[in-house]
Design a protein around this motif. Structure first.
Motif, PDB file in Angstrom:
ATOM      1  N   ARG A  19      13.715 -21.401  21.612  1.00 30.46           N
ATOM      2  CA  ARG A  19      14.415 -20.685  20.326  1.00 30.46           C
ATOM      3  C   ARG A  19      15.727 -20.166  20.643  1.00 30.46           C
ATOM      4  O   ARG A  19      16.706 -20.319  19.846  1.00 30.46           O
ATOM      5  N   ARG A  20      16.065 -19.874  21.892  1.00 31.06           N
ATOM      6  CA  ARG A  20      17.356 -19.445  22.318  1.00 31.06           C
ATOM      7  C   ARG A  20      18.420 -20.634  22.426  1.00 31.06           C
ATOM      8  O   ARG A  20      19.440 -20.264  22.042  1.00 31.06           O
ATOM      9  N   ARG A  24      21.621 -20.924  19.960  1.00 34.68           N
ATOM     10  CA  ARG A  24      23.010 -21.214  20.141  1.00 34.68           C
ATOM     11  C   ARG A  24      23.565 -22.630  19.583  1.00 34.68           C
ATOM     12  O   ARG A  24      24.723 -22.670  19.148  1.00 34.68           O
ATOM     13  N   ALA A  25      22.631 -23.663  19.478  1.00 35.92           N
ATOM     14  CA  ALA A  25      23.063 -24.815  18.629  1.00 35.92           C
ATOM     15  C   ALA A  25      23.379 -24.436  17.308  1.00 35.92           C
ATOM     16  O   ALA A  25      24.326 -24.914  16.799  1.00 35.92           O
ATOM     17  N   HIS A  26      22.766 -23.796  16.814  1.00 35.13           N
ATOM     18  CA  HIS A  26      22.924 -23.298  15.332  1.00 35.13           C
ATOM     19  C   HIS A  26      24.469 -22.733  15.192  1.00 35.13           C
ATOM     20  O   HIS A  26      25.457 -22.974  14.403  1.00 35.13           O
ATOM     21  N   ALA A  27      24.668 -21.677  16.196  1.00 35.57           N
ATOM     22  CA  ALA A  27      25.954 -21.106  16.129  1.00 35.57           C
ATOM     23  C   ALA A  27      27.063 -22.086  16.372  1.00 35.57           C
ATOM     24  O   ALA A  27      28.277 -22.081  15.957  1.00 35.57           O
ATOM     25  N   LEU A  28      26.751 -23.203  17.248  1.00 37.39           N
ATOM     26  CA  LEU A  28      27.867 -24.054  17.504  1.00 37.39           C
ATOM     27  C   LEU A  28      28.034 -25.044  16.602  1.00 37.39           C
ATOM     28  O   LEU A  28      28.811 -25.836  16.503  1.00 37.39           O
ATOM     29  N   TYR A 118      20.460 -23.991  30.224  1.00 38.44           N
ATOM     30  CA  TYR A 118      20.547 -24.850  28.898  1.00 38.44           C
ATOM     31  C   TYR A 118      21.680 -24.508  27.735  1.00 38.44           C
ATOM     32  O   TYR A 118      22.307 -25.345  27.319  1.00 38.44           O
ATOM     33  N   THR A 119      21.846 -23.037  27.405  1.00 39.67           N
ATOM     34  CA  THR A 119      22.722 -22.776  26.836  1.00 39.67           C
ATOM     35  C   THR A 119      24.110 -22.994  27.128  1.00 39.67           C
ATOM     36  O   THR A 119      25.099 -23.388  26.613  1.00 39.67           O
ATOM     37  N   ALA A 120      24.202 -22.930  28.406  1.00 38.48           N
ATOM     38  CA  ALA A 120      25.758 -23.098  29.105  1.00 38.48           C
ATOM     39  C   ALA A 120      25.920 -24.709  28.892  1.00 38.48           C
ATOM     40  O   ALA A 120      27.050 -25.193  28.447  1.00 38.48           O
ATOM     41  N   ALA A 124      28.962 -26.656  26.742  1.00 38.16           N
ATOM     42  CA  ALA A 124      29.807 -27.329  27.428  1.00 38.16           C
ATOM     43  C   ALA A 124      29.899 -28.756  26.866  1.00 38.16           C
ATOM     44  O   ALA A 124      30.961 -29.245  26.750  1.00 38.16           O
ATOM     45  N   LEU A 125      28.731 -29.278  26.696  1.00 40.54           N
ATOM     46  CA  LEU A 125      28.452 -30.637  26.318  1.00 40.54           C
ATOM     47  C   LEU A 125      28.883 -30.834  24.802  1.00 40.54           C
ATOM     48  O   LEU A 125      29.859 -31.517  24.454  1.00 40.54           O
ATOM     49  N   ALA A 126      28.748 -29.879  23.900  1.00 38.22           N
ATOM     50  CA  ALA A 126      29.297 -29.973  22.562  1.00 38.22           C
ATOM     51  C   ALA A 126      30.692 -29.818  22.403  1.00 38.22           C
ATOM     52  O   ALA A 126      31.543 -30.440  21.886  1.00 38.22           O
ATOM     53  N   GLY A 127      31.265 -28.832  23.522  1.00 40.68           N
ATOM     54  CA  GLY A 127      32.578 -28.839  23.563  1.00 40.68           C
ATOM     55  C   GLY A 127      33.398 -30.070  23.926  1.00 40.68           C
ATOM     56  O   GLY A 127      34.416 -30.935  23.322  1.00 40.68           O
ATOM     57  N   ILE A 128      32.829 -30.875  25.022  1.00 42.17           N
ATOM     58  CA  ILE A 128      33.466 -32.122  25.429  1.00 42.17           C
ATOM     59  C   ILE A 128      33.207 -33.153  24.501  1.00 42.17           C
ATOM     60  O   ILE A 128      34.348 -33.692  24.182  1.00 42.17           O
ATOM     61  N   ILE A 129      32.185 -33.165  23.849  1.00 45.66           N
ATOM     62  CA  ILE A 129      31.874 -34.540  22.832  1.00 45.66           C
ATOM     63  C   ILE A 129      32.790 -34.073  21.683  1.00 45.66           C
ATOM     64  O   ILE A 129      33.203 -35.298  21.272  1.00 45.66           O
TER      65      ILE A 129
END
Ligand code: DQA
Length: 134
Positions: A19-20, A24-28, A118-120, A124-129
Motif C-alpha cells: 500500500r505504501r 508513492r507510485a501514484h504520487a510519482l 522500496y519507496t526509495a 530513484a528508478l522513476a527519476g532515472i528512467i
C-alpha cells in the motif's frame, strides 16, 4: 511479512508495504505492479511476461538473492534497469548473506532501510528512467 523476524524485517505486513509503495507510485505518476511469490519459476515467468511492457524492476529476492541463478538470468534478459532491495542490511549479517548473485545485474542495491528501501528504489528508478541526464 509481519510474521518474520521483526528485528531484521520490521512489523508491517506485505499488504501494508504494498500500500505504501502504491501510494508513492501514484504520487510519482508511475504505474506499478506488486508481485510476490515463494517460487523462483513464478518470478521468472512474471519477468518474461513483462518483456516489452516494463521499464524497470524493483526486487527483493529474499534468499534467492544468494543463489537464484535462474532469476538472475531472467533479470538480465528483461533488459531494463533493476534496483535490488533488502529490508535488512545484508552486509552486516551472516557471511552467506553478504554475497548477492543479482548485484552485478542490478543498477543499484539498497539494503538496511526497511520498507523505505522500496519507496526509495521506486523514486530513484522513476527519476532515472524519466530523465535523460541519467
Ligand atoms: O528473505 C530474506 C530477506 C532479505 O532479502 C532482506 O530483505 O533483508 C535478506 C535475505 O538474506 C533473506 O533471505
Amino acid at each position: 511479512m509481519g510474521r518474520r523476524d521483526r528485528h531484521h524485517y520490521g512489523v508491517l505486513t506485505l499488504d501494508e508495504i504494498n500500500r505504501r509503495i502504491s501510494e508513492r507510485a501514484h504520487a510519482l505518476g508511475v504505474d506499478i505492479e506488486c508481485f510476490q511469490s515463494n517460487h523462483e519459476g513464478a518470478l521468472v515467468d512474471k519477468l518474461q511476461e513483462g518483456a516489452g511492457s516494463i521499464d524497470g524492476v524493483v526486487i527483493n529476492a529474499g534468499a534467492l538473492t544468494h543463489y537464484g541463478l535462474s532469476l538472475k538470468d531472467a533479470l538480465t534478459d528483461a533488459g531494463v534497469p533493476v534496483v535490488e532491495v533488502h529490508l535488512s542490511n545484508i552486509h552486516a549479517r551472516e557471511e552467506w548473506r553478504r554475497h548477492s548473485v543479482l548485484a552485478d545485474t542490478a543498477l543499484a542495491q539498497i539494503a538496511g532501510l526497511g520498507w523505505r528501501g522500496y519507496t526509495a528504489a521506486l523514486e530513484a528508478l522513476a527519476g532515472i528512467i524519466g530523465d535523460e541526464t541519467g
